[in-house]
Design a protein around this motif. Structure first.
Motif, PDB file in Angstrom:
ATOM      1  N   LEU A 222       1.111  -1.309   0.081  1.00 44.26           N
ATOM      2  CA  LEU A 222       0.034   0.031  -0.130  1.00 44.26           C
ATOM      3  C   LEU A 222       0.798   1.315  -0.084  1.00 44.26           C
ATOM      4  CD1 LEU A 222      -3.039   1.178   0.000  1.00 44.26           C
ATOM      5  CD2 LEU A 222      -2.833   1.084   2.591  1.00 44.26           C
ATOM      6  N   ILE A 223       1.907   1.255   0.827  1.00 42.07           N
ATOM      7  CA  ILE A 223       2.958   2.475   0.747  1.00 42.07           C
ATOM      8  C   ILE A 223       3.333   2.503  -0.704  1.00 42.07           C
ATOM      9  CG2 ILE A 223       5.169   3.270   1.752  1.00 42.07           C
ATOM     10  CD1 ILE A 223       4.243   1.739   4.273  1.00 42.07           C
ATOM     11  N   ILE A 224       3.893   1.379  -1.165  1.00 39.34           N
ATOM     12  CA  ILE A 224       4.387   1.716  -2.554  1.00 39.34           C
ATOM     13  C   ILE A 224       3.469   2.317  -3.578  1.00 39.34           C
ATOM     14  CG2 ILE A 224       5.407   0.343  -4.523  1.00 39.34           C
ATOM     15  CD1 ILE A 224       6.889  -1.452  -2.548  1.00 39.34           C
ATOM     16  N   SER A 225       2.159   1.834  -3.437  1.00 44.94           N
ATOM     17  CA  SER A 225       1.226   2.321  -4.500  1.00 44.94           C
ATOM     18  C   SER A 225       0.739   3.768  -4.141  1.00 44.94           C
ATOM     19  CB  SER A 225      -0.199   1.373  -3.984  1.00 44.94           C
ATOM     20  OG  SER A 225       0.014  -0.117  -4.512  1.00 44.94           O
ATOM     21  N   ILE A 226       0.928   4.306  -2.747  1.00 43.85           N
ATOM     22  CA  ILE A 226       0.549   5.465  -2.765  1.00 43.85           C
ATOM     23  C   ILE A 226       1.750   6.343  -3.075  1.00 43.85           C
ATOM     24  CG2 ILE A 226       0.436   7.209  -1.010  1.00 43.85           C
ATOM     25  CD1 ILE A 226      -1.112   5.154   0.920  1.00 43.85           C
ATOM     26  N   ALA A 227       2.943   5.815  -2.800  1.00 42.49           N
ATOM     27  CA  ALA A 227       4.331   6.628  -3.400  1.00 42.49           C
ATOM     28  C   ALA A 227       4.180   6.757  -4.808  1.00 42.49           C
ATOM     29  CB  ALA A 227       5.570   6.053  -2.854  1.00 42.49           C
ATOM     30  N   GLY A 228       3.940   5.871  -5.661  1.00 48.37           N
ATOM     31  CA  GLY A 228       3.947   5.656  -7.037  1.00 48.37           C
ATOM     32  C   GLY A 228       2.850   6.496  -7.734  1.00 48.37           C
ATOM     33  N   GLY A 229       1.701   6.524  -7.022  1.00 46.85           N
ATOM     34  CA  GLY A 229       0.643   7.332  -7.415  1.00 46.85           C
ATOM     35  C   GLY A 229       0.967   8.820  -7.155  1.00 46.85           C
ATOM     36  N   ALA A 230       1.612   9.195  -6.013  1.00 49.79           N
ATOM     37  CA  ALA A 230       1.894  10.553  -5.990  1.00 49.79           C
ATOM     38  C   ALA A 230       3.148  11.068  -7.187  1.00 49.79           C
ATOM     39  CB  ALA A 230       2.575  10.696  -4.600  1.00 49.79           C
ATOM     40  N   ILE A 231       3.979  10.299  -7.257  1.00 47.64           N
ATOM     41  CA  ILE A 231       4.946  10.292  -8.309  1.00 47.64           C
ATOM     42  C   ILE A 231       4.280  10.598  -9.516  1.00 47.64           C
ATOM     43  CG2 ILE A 231       7.105   9.370  -9.577  1.00 47.64           C
ATOM     44  CD1 ILE A 231       7.721   8.100  -6.921  1.00 47.64           C
ATOM     45  N   LEU A 232       3.373   9.729  -9.925  1.00 49.17           N
ATOM     46  CA  LEU A 232       2.700   9.845 -11.371  1.00 49.17           C
ATOM     47  C   LEU A 232       1.945  11.319 -11.497  1.00 49.17           C
ATOM     48  CD1 LEU A 232       1.326   6.329 -11.866  1.00 49.17           C
ATOM     49  CD2 LEU A 232       3.222   7.265 -13.166  1.00 49.17           C
TER      50      LEU A 232
END
Length: 336
Positions: A222-232
């Motif tokens: 979930l943390i990786i998904s949130i970080a990836g979404g923020a970067i995108l």
């Protein structure tokens, strides 16, 4: 004294012959696996189930004798069955191919079973050993999980039905597996999610699952998904701003090029008229709004027509000059 030594220690040639015999027996066991004691296997059966102990030899069985712990149970010869024990106590039968069947097995049936197969001339053809292990089905496991100080305390246990019951306990969470041979397993982890406790042995398997979600915990994925979404999202905003600025710059360049082209193609008079027209529009836009009760001077100013560019305004007669009163000449002063 010498006689006692000779009796205590065997001569060298005797040891040499014993070594040769042992070596010969090992070679025979390797080359002829059907020799006595060569085949030993294990069969696991659940309590109250049926056990089938077959003969490994693929040839037709003329005569076979089954025994349990060197105690004969039954014999099949020319498809005729002969019992050496009570059939009700044995609960065993033999099939036409020599397979021994035991019905409603109990824990006491766990033993070493031996079958001897003979040729028609009565010579021993093969001897096979089968170890029968009877196990009880495993009980249903009970799993507990609770959140303590942002961690998850997990406990899985079973109530052992009988003593000396062997089974394997396995707890799986987040692709991590913990195994134990105990009746209870306890541990603490920072992960939360679905926990699965499995208890199994050779004859049965039972599983219990529980979903746990502790507040304040974030799953790694979930943390990786949130970080990836923020970067995108940030990348998309930057790209959007870049595209807007680039398009605005291109539009300004096109306007400037068009203006220069139009200015170069027009004569001086028309260019001057356009400049005056733009200045007039800018002056009109910058005029202040009249107040609610305008003064007579502001009314006269507002009624005065706006200047029009040359070529479009009509010829207006010049304003009449105000008449000036004739000034009286100064009369000469009389001298006294």
């Amino acid at each position: 004294m010498e006689l006692s030594l000779d009796k205590a220690a065997p001569p060298f040639w005797t040891l040499k012959m014993n070594f040769r015999r042992i070596f010969l027996v090992k070679c025979l066991l390797l080359w002829f696996p059907n020799v006595k004691g060569a085949n030993t296997r294990q069969i696991y059966v659940a309590v109250n189930g049926s056990a089938f102990l077959n003969i490994m030899t693929t040839e037709t069985v003329h005569e076979a004798t089954w025994s349990r712990n060197d105690q004969r149970l039954l014999q099949i010869k020319n498809k005729k069955i002969k019992y050496y024990t009570d059939i009700k106590v044995c609960r065993c039968f033999v099939l036409s191919n020599g397979t021994l069947q035991i019905l409603n097995v109990v824990k006491e049936d766990s033993s070493m079973y031996t079958v001897r197969v003979y040729h028609e001339d009565g010579k021993l053809k093969a001897e096979e050993k089968t170890e029968l292990i009877v196990q009880e089905p495993v009980p249903q496991p009970i799993i507990y999980a609770e959140c303590i100080n942002k961690t998850t305390a997990v406990k899985c246990e079973v109530k052992q039905a009988t003593k000396n019951q062997t089974f394997t306990m396995e707890v799986v969470y987040d692709k991590i597996t913990k195994k134990s041979n105990l009746t209870k397993m306890e541990f603490t982890t920072t992960h939360s999610g679905r926990f699965r406790c499995t208890v199994k042995n050779k004859v049965s398997e039972k599983t219990t699952e529980k979903q746990v979600k502790c507040s304040g915990q974030l799953d790694f994925y979930l943390i990786i998904s949130i970080a990836g979404g923020a970067i995108l999202f940030v990348s998309f905003v930057i790209l959007l701003i870049f595209c807007i600025r680039k398009k605005k710059t291109e539009r300004l360049e096109d306007d400037a090029a068009g203006q220069s082209a139009s200015d170069s193609g027009l004569p001086d008079e028309e260019r001057t008229m356009q400049i005056r027209k733009v200045e007039t529009e800018m002056a009109v836009r910058e005029l202040p709004r009249p107040p609610a009760n305008p003064t007579p001077r502001q009314v006269r100013v507002q009624q005065r027509p706006l200047p029009q560019p040359q070529g479009q305004q009509q010829a207006v007669p010049p304003w009449p000059r105000p008449r000036t009163q004739p000034r009286t000449p100064n009369q000469p002063r009389e001298k006294p």
